[in-house]
Structures are given as structure tokens and as C-alpha cells.
Design an enzyme around this catalytic site. Structure first.
Site, PDB file in Angstrom:
ATOM      1  N   TYR A  17       0.837  -1.204   0.000  1.00 31.60           N
ATOM      2  CA  TYR A  17       0.000   0.000   0.000  1.00 31.60           C
ATOM      3  C   TYR A  17       0.870   1.251   0.000  1.00 31.60           C
ATOM      4  O   TYR A  17       0.606   2.206  -0.712  1.00 31.60           O
ATOM      5  CB  TYR A  17      -0.907  -0.010   1.242  1.00 31.60           C
ATOM      6  CG  TYR A  17      -1.970   1.061   1.199  1.00 31.60           C
ATOM      7  CD1 TYR A  17      -3.255   0.766   0.735  1.00 31.60           C
ATOM      8  CD2 TYR A  17      -1.702   2.359   1.621  1.00 31.60           C
ATOM      9  CE1 TYR A  17      -4.235   1.742   0.684  1.00 31.60           C
ATOM     10  CE2 TYR A  17      -2.676   3.337   1.576  1.00 31.60           C
ATOM     11  CZ  TYR A  17      -3.940   3.030   1.108  1.00 31.60           C
ATOM     12  OH  TYR A  17      -4.910   3.993   1.058  1.00 31.60           O
ATOM     13  N   ALA A  19       0.314  13.634 -23.065  1.00 30.87           N
ATOM     14  CA  ALA A  19      -0.196  12.301 -23.437  1.00 30.87           C
ATOM     15  C   ALA A  19       0.592  11.673 -24.591  1.00 30.87           C
ATOM     16  O   ALA A  19       0.858  10.481 -24.580  1.00 30.87           O
ATOM     17  CB  ALA A  19      -1.682  12.392 -23.790  1.00 30.87           C
ATOM     18  N   PHE A  71      -8.043  19.103 -24.935  1.00 32.27           N
ATOM     19  CA  PHE A  71      -8.734  17.839 -25.176  1.00 32.27           C
ATOM     20  C   PHE A  71     -10.081  17.904 -24.443  1.00 32.27           C
ATOM     21  O   PHE A  71     -10.252  18.711 -23.531  1.00 32.27           O
ATOM     22  CB  PHE A  71      -7.882  16.665 -24.684  1.00 32.27           C
ATOM     23  CG  PHE A  71      -8.575  15.350 -24.909  1.00 32.27           C
ATOM     24  CD1 PHE A  71      -8.847  14.921 -26.192  1.00 32.27           C
ATOM     25  CD2 PHE A  71      -8.996  14.575 -23.844  1.00 32.27           C
ATOM     26  CE1 PHE A  71      -9.534  13.726 -26.401  1.00 32.27           C
ATOM     27  CE2 PHE A  71      -9.670  13.380 -24.049  1.00 32.27           C
ATOM     28  CZ  PHE A  71      -9.938  12.959 -25.330  1.00 32.27           C
ATOM     29  N   ASP A  72     -11.023  17.050 -24.809  1.00 30.54           N
ATOM     30  CA  ASP A  72     -12.378  17.197 -24.243  1.00 30.54           C
ATOM     31  C   ASP A  72     -12.430  17.082 -22.714  1.00 30.54           C
ATOM     32  O   ASP A  72     -13.094  17.877 -22.057  1.00 30.54           O
ATOM     33  CB  ASP A  72     -13.408  16.276 -24.928  1.00 30.54           C
ATOM     34  CG  ASP A  72     -13.073  14.794 -24.862  1.00 30.54           C
ATOM     35  OD1 ASP A  72     -12.000  14.437 -24.336  1.00 30.54           O
ATOM     36  OD2 ASP A  72     -13.881  13.984 -25.348  1.00 30.54           O
ATOM     37  N   ASP A 126       0.272  19.055 -21.457  1.00 29.56           N
ATOM     38  CA  ASP A 126      -0.549  17.853 -21.498  1.00 29.56           C
ATOM     39  C   ASP A 126       0.261  16.905 -22.374  1.00 29.56           C
ATOM     40  O   ASP A 126       0.290  17.030 -23.594  1.00 29.56           O
ATOM     41  CB  ASP A 126      -1.918  18.157 -22.100  1.00 29.56           C
ATOM     42  CG  ASP A 126      -2.770  16.908 -22.282  1.00 29.56           C
ATOM     43  OD1 ASP A 126      -2.198  15.798 -22.304  1.00 29.56           O
ATOM     44  OD2 ASP A 126      -3.995  17.040 -22.421  1.00 29.56           O
ATOM     45  N   HIS A 153     -20.925  13.699 -25.913  1.00 30.05           N
ATOM     46  CA  HIS A 153     -20.668  12.751 -26.992  1.00 30.05           C
ATOM     47  C   HIS A 153     -20.593  11.302 -26.527  1.00 30.05           C
ATOM     48  O   HIS A 153     -20.867  10.392 -27.291  1.00 30.05           O
ATOM     49  CB  HIS A 153     -19.381  13.118 -27.742  1.00 30.05           C
ATOM     50  CG  HIS A 153     -18.192  13.320 -26.853  1.00 30.05           C
ATOM     51  ND1 HIS A 153     -18.059  14.408 -26.028  1.00 30.05           N
ATOM     52  CD2 HIS A 153     -17.093  12.549 -26.649  1.00 30.05           C
ATOM     53  CE1 HIS A 153     -16.914  14.301 -25.370  1.00 30.05           C
ATOM     54  NE2 HIS A 153     -16.319  13.187 -25.716  1.00 30.05           N
ATOM     55  N   LYS A 202      -1.535   6.436 -23.487  1.00 30.94           N
ATOM     56  CA  LYS A 202      -1.064   6.718 -24.849  1.00 30.94           C
ATOM     57  C   LYS A 202       0.436   6.403 -24.889  1.00 30.94           C
ATOM     58  O   LYS A 202       0.819   5.260 -24.980  1.00 30.94           O
ATOM     59  CB  LYS A 202      -1.345   8.192 -25.216  1.00 30.94           C
ATOM     60  CG  LYS A 202      -2.810   8.476 -25.516  1.00 30.94           C
ATOM     61  CD  LYS A 202      -3.601   8.705 -24.277  1.00 30.94           C
ATOM     62  CE  LYS A 202      -4.958   9.280 -24.510  1.00 30.94           C
ATOM     63  NZ  LYS A 202      -5.736   9.346 -23.258  1.00 30.94           N
TER      64      LYS A 202
END
Ligand code: F0G
Length: 458
Positions: free
Chosen positions: A73, A218, A125-126, A216, A450, A259
């Protein structure tokens, strides 16, 4: 050297069966899904290009690494291997694991962003946009003008418009700008890369105003490869050196390891500011978990640690970027309009140009995504007015900047013949484009509509 095909730099070790649902079955499945590709069951899909997120194949090294997973943990050795891998590439002293990218976004914005703030990005990004808006702030897209013109071919269409960034800071006041972000590569803008020169220019503006600058990240490795092959002065650097240089420009990053972490789940927040990191960890504990696992299993941390190393290998990146470009060339040679040049992880079909008879408020890219599935069982995704358009009371939706269908290529998952098949389906559908009809929304959620909206054909 004679011309040689750029081949997949891997052998297949274990396979998954591809299902072949009949045309009739696909029609029924689409009706059941409310004409929303997110509602389809995967066994009803032949080639799944919905996303490149968490859908890649792991290597034998990653699977072997998972067996070393330490599920303690607190203080697990897997966390330390993960932290070391992230630190090696990003240089960030504070490494906070999260279960995926959007958790890193939510935590960072909860700490940094307040109501009434404005967050500039090349293109959010969304989930990034939604997490900014959830704090009561505005997510402002400042990608250079050519970045929203599908036809212009430029090496770095993901760059930010520096004048627009300055104008935004002047307009809203520096106190209302909590941070500046840049998405590499620019997913919602066609998977287009960002140049080092532009990152430095954004850094300079941030320094003038004392603003933190976050990536970001990714698809940082794909961005590094584009820098290597397109930007002056980088041809002789390794992707890793370029990535290190990229991260050294910024103060921190949010990362979806689904990604360019080459993992099926995971993410992290990396940063240097110990006070921001402390506040982030406090929120992390509330919903994700203790700071040495952050909602992940020890074996996930191992898979990411190995993945971050593999994703920067030149043979991998050469093949990766080439396989996307190959699909782009195939559909372009048949006259299908796409965002040019090809993105790193995906080909984006310009549905607005392909279906001029369907206006944006009747969702041309949704219509095209549905047809690609019905025709060939290929699942792509709408990136357009369904995803980013605004619903207006008693009026048709405000259109998004572009109406695109994204065909995202999962990493190390499909072979060249799968990609050939996808190209054939796209070209067949394009040949009867004038027969496609628009759609109308019958049900929608207040944000990220969406994912769950239902449609009916007009
Ligand atoms: N940032 C970018 C640029 C992304 O593309 C994504 C996810 C995220 C953040 C969020 O990461 O999914 O791990 O929470 N993109 C996926 C896609 C879902 O299909 O493009 P996440």
C-alpha cells in the site's frame, strides 16, 4: 540504401481474434447503440479505431515487469521504479501517479484554477476542457490560425498563436490566468505536433508574467519524433534527448500513460513546485489513493515504467508515425479530404468537406462515423460539433471549429493489412458520400455529451 518498407518492429506473441459481424448484425447493433459508436459492444466491431488510449499491445518486457509488481500500500518498490522512469525523462522532482490522465487534470485544476479564471491551451482535449469548466473557469483554445484549416500543410500546426496568448493575458488580466497549457501532440487539432521554438516562445511569455506552464504530455514521444524529423537542429538528437529538452521548458505536466506510456491504464502529474505537489497529493488521497500508487496497482506502475522507455525507441517511433501516414496517403490518393499532414496517432477525415450537404448542426462527422461502421465494421469517432459544439436553447448548435472523424491507431495492435482494409472502407464510403444523411440528438448529458448522447437519422 535501397527503398525498404518500414515494417512493424515487433513479432506477434499472443493474438486476439477479430470478430466479423454481418452487415445486418452491424445495423442492429448501431440502432441499439442509439447511433452512438460509444454504445457499441467491442465484439460487434471489426477494426476498432475509436481511440489509441489504453488499447495498445504491451511488450513481453512489460508483461514480465508486471510480475515484479509490488502491491504494498505504501512505499512499494514498483512506485520507485515508476518514479525513476518518469524522473529520468521529465526531470520533474515531484511525481504523482493517477489512474489516468483526467484524474491528473482534475487534481491539478482543483489546486490551481478558480472560478472566473481563463486557461489558455493550444487546443484543450475534451476531458481537459471539461475539467477546466468544472472549476467554473474558461478553457480557451489559442492554436495558430492554420491549425484549424485542414488543408494547410505545415510542420507544426499544433503551435500556439503567441500574439493571441499575449492578447488573452492583457484582456483578462494576469491574475485570472492560473497557468498556461500546451497539448503535445494536439489531439483535438488533428494530432499535430508543437515545435520546440513555439514551446520556448510560450515559456518566454509565461516568464514575463510569472505564469506556470504545463504540458498535457499524453503523446510526448510522438511529438518528440516530429521535432526530430521536422525541426532544424534536432535531426541528430535522440527522441529521449528531445523529450527531456521539452519537459525542461515547462513547470509540470499532466500525463495519460494510456497513450505514450504504452500501458492499458495509468497516468501521472509531474511538477517541480513542492507546495503545489503537496496540495495535489492531499486531493489525491481523497479520491485516488495513497501517493505511492494513486489508484493504480503496483503492476500497472511497472508496465508504465517499461513503456516509457520503449516508447522512445527510434525503430518504434519511425514505424508508429509511418503507419499513420500510410493510412493518410491511402485515403488521400482516392481524394478523401483529411487534416493534413497526417497526425501522429490518427488520421482525421474532414467530414465537413466530404459531406457539404450536411450542415454542422446535423453532425456530418457523426454521420460519417456511423457509415464507416455500417459499411465495414470500422469504428472511428466524431471530433466535431457533437463533441465540441454548444447546445443553444431554441436554436441549432453552435458549430465546432471543424467536423472531423478521427481514426486513431492503437499502438502495436494492427498490421499493415488491417490498415489497408480500413483505407478501402473509407474510400468506398467516400464514393457514395452524397447519399449520407445528417442526424439529430434525441438525448444528451450536460457535459461530455458525446459519450452518451443518442441520435436518430434525419
Ligand atoms: N489529454 C489528451 C491530449 C488526451 O488525448 C486524453 C485522452 C487525455 C488528456 C485524458 O486522458 O483518457 O487517460 O483520462 N484521450 C483519449 C482519446 C481518451 O481518445 O483521445 P485519460
Amino acid at each position: 540504401m535501397p527503398f525498404r518498407t518500414i515494417i512493424e518492429p515487433f513479432k506477434i506473441h499472443s493474438v486476439q481474434t477479430v470478430e466479423f459481424p454481418s452487415a445486418e448484425r452491424r445495423r442492429d447493433a448501431m440502432v441499439d447503440a442509439g447511433y452512438n459508436v460509444f454504445g457499441l459492444h467491442s465484439e460487434d466491431v471489426i477494426i476498432d479505431l475509436l481511440t489509441d488510449s489504453g488499447t495498445g499491445a504491451m511488450s513481453t518486457q512489460q508483461w514480465a515487469g508486471m510480475m515484479l509488481g509490488d502491491e504494498s500500500y505504501a512505499g512499494s518498490t514498483s512506485f520507485r521504479r515508476f518514479e525513476e522512469a518518469v524522473n529520468d525523462i521529465t526531470g520533474f522532482s515531484e511525481v504523482i501517479p493517477t489512474h489516468q490522465g483526467r484524474a491528473a487534470e482534475r487534481i491539478l485544476f482543483q489546486v490551481l484554477v478558480s472560478e472566473g479564471d481563463v486557461v489558455p491551451n493550444n487546443t484543450h482535449f475534451d476531458t481537459t476542457r471539461a475539467n477546466v469548466e468544472f472549476q467554473g473557469a474558461e478553457a480557451r483554445d489559442l492554436v495558430r490560425a492554420e491549425g484549424t484549416d485542414p488543408e494547410v500543410v505545415l510542420p507544426f500546426k499544433g503551435d500556439m498563436d503567441i500574439d493571441a496568448l499575449r492578447a488573452t493575458i492583457d484582456e483578462v488580466g494576469v491574475d485570472r490566468v492560473p497557468l498556461v497549457m500546451m497539448t503535445v501532440t494536439n489531439n483535438s487539432g488533428g494530432g499535430q505536433p508543437v515545435s520546440m521554438a513555439n514551446l520556448r516562445a510560450v515559456r518566454a511569455v509565461c516568464d514575463e508574467h510569472g505564469l506556470p506552464f504545463y504540458l498535457d504530455a499524453a503523446r510526448f514521444a510522438e511529438n518528440a519524433w516530429f521535432v526530430k524529423i521536422r525541426e532544424d537542429g534536432y535531426a541528430d538528437k535522440t527522441p529521449k534527448e528531445i523529450a527531456q529538452e521539452m519537459f525542461a521548458i515547462v513547470d509540470g505536466c499532466t500525463m495519460s500513460a494510456k497513450k505514450d506510456g504504452l500501458a492499458n491504464i495509468g497516468g501521472f502529474l509531474g511538477l517541480n513546485d513542492p507546495e503545489v505537489a503537496r496540495d495535489c497529493r492531499n486531493i489525491l488521497i481523497l479520491t485516488e489513493g495513497f501517493p505511492t500508487y494513486g489508484g493504480l496497482a503496483g503492476y500497472d506502475l511497472e508496465a508504465i515504467a517499461v513503456g516509457l522507455h520503449e516508447v522512445l525507441q527510434e525503430e518504434y517511433l519511425r514505424y508508429r508515425i509511418r503507419s499513420t501516414e500510410y493510412l493518410a496517403e491511402k485515403v488521400m490518393s482516392a481524394g478523401v479530404p483529411i487534416v493534413r499532414p497526417a497526425g501522429g496517432h490518427a488520421v482525421y477525415i474532414d467530414a465537413r468537406a466530404m459531406l457539404p450537404h450536411i450542415p454542422p448542426h446535423e453532425y456530418p462527422a457523426q454521420a460519417l462515423a456511423i457509415e464507416l461502421y455500417l459499411d465495414g465494421g470500422v469504428r472511428g469517432v466524431e471530433i466535431g460539433t457533437v463533441m465540441f459544439g454548444r447546445a443553444r436553447p431554441n436554436e441549432s448548435d453552435e458549430p465546432a471549429a471543424m467536423d472531423l472523424v478521427r481514426l486513431a491507431v492503437p499502438r502495436r495492435t494492427y498490421t499493415q493489412s488491417h490498415i489497408d482494409y480500413v483505407g478501402e472502407v473509407v474510400v468506398d464510403v467516400a464514393e457514395r458520400a452524397e447519399h449520407l444523411r445528417g442526424y439529430r440528438i434525441t438525448e444528451q448529458a450536460p457535459w461530455l455529451r458525446h459519450f452518451t448522447a443518442r441520435f436518430e437519422p434525419l
